[in-house]
Write a protein that holds these residues in place. Structure first.
Motif, mmCIF file in Angstrom:
data_model
loop_
_atom_site.group_PDB
_atom_site.id
_atom_site.type_symbol
_atom_site.label_atom_id
_atom_site.label_comp_id
_atom_site.label_asym_id
_atom_site.label_seq_id
_atom_site.Cartn_x
_atom_site.Cartn_y
_atom_site.Cartn_z
ATOM 1 N N ARG A 151 -2.332 -5.934 80.959
ATOM 2 C CA ARG A 151 -1.915 -4.984 80.343
ATOM 3 C C ARG A 151 -1.956 -4.521 79.711
ATOM 4 O O ARG A 151 -3.377 -4.963 79.079
ATOM 5 C CB ARG A 151 -0.727 -6.213 79.833
ATOM 6 C CG ARG A 151 -1.628 -7.513 78.013
ATOM 7 C CD ARG A 151 -0.584 -8.141 77.693
ATOM 8 N NE ARG A 151 -1.800 -8.723 76.664
ATOM 9 C CZ ARG A 151 -2.133 -8.465 75.299
ATOM 10 N NH1 ARG A 151 -0.566 -8.026 74.749
ATOM 11 N NH2 ARG A 151 -2.272 -9.286 74.875
ATOM 12 N N LYS A 152 -1.629 -3.005 79.038
ATOM 13 C CA LYS A 152 -2.459 -2.706 77.639
ATOM 14 C C LYS A 152 -1.955 -3.595 76.440
ATOM 15 O O LYS A 152 -1.433 -4.169 76.195
ATOM 16 C CB LYS A 152 -1.856 -1.652 77.998
ATOM 17 C CG LYS A 152 -1.804 0.054 78.153
ATOM 18 C CD LYS A 152 -0.971 1.039 78.517
ATOM 19 C CE LYS A 152 -1.667 2.360 79.236
ATOM 20 N NZ LYS A 152 -0.296 3.329 78.630
ATOM 21 N N VAL A 153 -3.220 -3.257 75.808
ATOM 22 C CA VAL A 153 -4.035 -3.764 74.592
ATOM 23 C C VAL A 153 -3.851 -3.049 73.604
ATOM 24 O O VAL A 153 -5.243 -1.840 73.600
ATOM 25 C CB VAL A 153 -4.672 -4.693 74.515
ATOM 26 C CG1 VAL A 153 -4.874 -5.523 73.314
ATOM 27 C CG2 VAL A 153 -4.813 -6.351 75.428
ATOM 28 N N PRO A 154 -3.518 -1.912 72.394
ATOM 29 C CA PRO A 154 -3.140 -1.013 71.395
ATOM 30 C C PRO A 154 -4.314 -1.342 70.879
ATOM 31 O O PRO A 154 -5.831 -2.609 70.443
ATOM 32 C CB PRO A 154 -2.073 -0.738 70.984
ATOM 33 C CG PRO A 154 -1.155 -1.422 72.010
ATOM 34 C CD PRO A 154 -2.009 -2.887 72.435
ATOM 35 N N THR A 155 -5.499 -0.122 70.556
ATOM 36 C CA THR A 155 -6.400 -0.411 69.907
ATOM 37 C C THR A 155 -6.415 0.798 68.665
ATOM 38 O O THR A 155 -8.094 1.382 68.947
ATOM 39 C CB THR A 155 -8.089 -0.541 70.664
ATOM 40 O OG1 THR A 155 -8.113 0.257 71.337
ATOM 41 C CG2 THR A 155 -7.751 -1.887 70.899
ATOM 42 N N GLY A 156 -5.227 0.516 67.946
ATOM 43 C CA GLY A 156 -5.584 1.791 66.749
ATOM 44 C C GLY A 156 -5.381 3.110 67.763
ATOM 45 O O GLY A 156 -4.323 2.954 67.730
ATOM 46 N N SER A 157 -5.541 3.900 68.195
ATOM 47 C CA SER A 157 -5.649 5.368 68.376
ATOM 48 C C SER A 157 -5.524 5.241 69.962
ATOM 49 O O SER A 157 -4.852 5.912 70.582
ATOM 50 C CB SER A 157 -6.273 6.234 68.439
ATOM 51 O OG SER A 157 -7.181 6.363 68.116
ATOM 52 N N SER A 158 -6.178 4.794 70.193
ATOM 53 C CA SER A 158 -6.526 3.718 71.964
ATOM 54 C C SER A 158 -5.041 2.497 72.737
ATOM 55 O O SER A 158 -4.952 1.735 71.910
ATOM 56 C CB SER A 158 -7.803 4.407 72.003
ATOM 57 O OG SER A 158 -7.831 4.768 73.375
#
Length: 199
Positions: A151-158
């Motif tokens: 799964r995707k894990v948001p890290t600020g702008s990415s």
């Protein structure tokens, strides 16, 4: 009914060769792999994704080779490069048999991992490694077939990706045989591959 001590000793001595034979047979049949052994799996039975050159690849393409399938992504900071570096070490430890050990890398981040970038990334480890890059839908279907989580894990702008770090290993007949944990050493992994090559 009681057995006299002398008869009991003779009885046990007569049984000793049978007990030793049984113990030897058990040791032979229960010798385990270092990785988790899989028999008659109901998952990982098919694979159908395009490689970095656009050719559709399936498990049948790798018959005659022990195949290690790994799901990862190129911006992975440590787990993926460690897994691929271990695969390089396994191939080296196998010596001449390393020619029959194939690594297949499936990206779980097809939005960023283009075929060209995946090819260049794998070449830095070993040019014989195969990279598979499908559409998001194809990757999701393949991950489901292998029971792989990502799964995707948001890290600020990415974002980064969480994903299963298990390597799935097929024998030379195309049968899923092992689930290799991330912590397994290259030496133990190579020993397991040797056993599979002998099957």
């Amino acid at each position: 009914m009681t057995i006299r001590p002398g008869l009991r000793r003779c009885f046990l001595l007569a049984l000793l060769p049978l007990m030793l034979l049984a113990a030897c047979e058990q040791a032979t049949t229960t010798a385990s792999f270092h990785a988790t052994e899989i028999r008659d799996a109901s998952f990982g039975r098919e694979l159908q994704l395009p490689d970095t050159e656009g050719r559709l690849r399936t498990l049948a393409d790798f018959r005659g080779e022990v195949v290690a399938v790994y799901f990862g992504f190129l911006q992975c900071p440590d787990v993926c490069p460690t897994a691929l570096s271990r695969a390089v070490a396994v191939k080296q430890l196998l010596g001449e048999d390393g020619k029959r050990f194939r690594v297949v890398f499936i990206t779980v981040d097809p939005e960023r991992d283009t075929p060209e970038v995946v090819r260049a990334y794998l070449d830095a480890f070993d040019p014989s490694f195969v990279g598979l890059v499908g559409s998001p839908e194809e990757v999701a279907r393949t991950a489901k077939e292998f029971r792989v989580y990502y799964r995707k894990v948001p890290t600020g702008s990415s974002y980064t990706m969480d994903h299963t770090a298990t390597t799935f290993v097929y024998n030379a007949h195309g049968k899923l045989r092992l689930a290799v944990p991330h912590a397994l050493s290259a030496e133990d992994f190579a020993a397991d591959v040797r056993r599979l090559l002998a099957e």
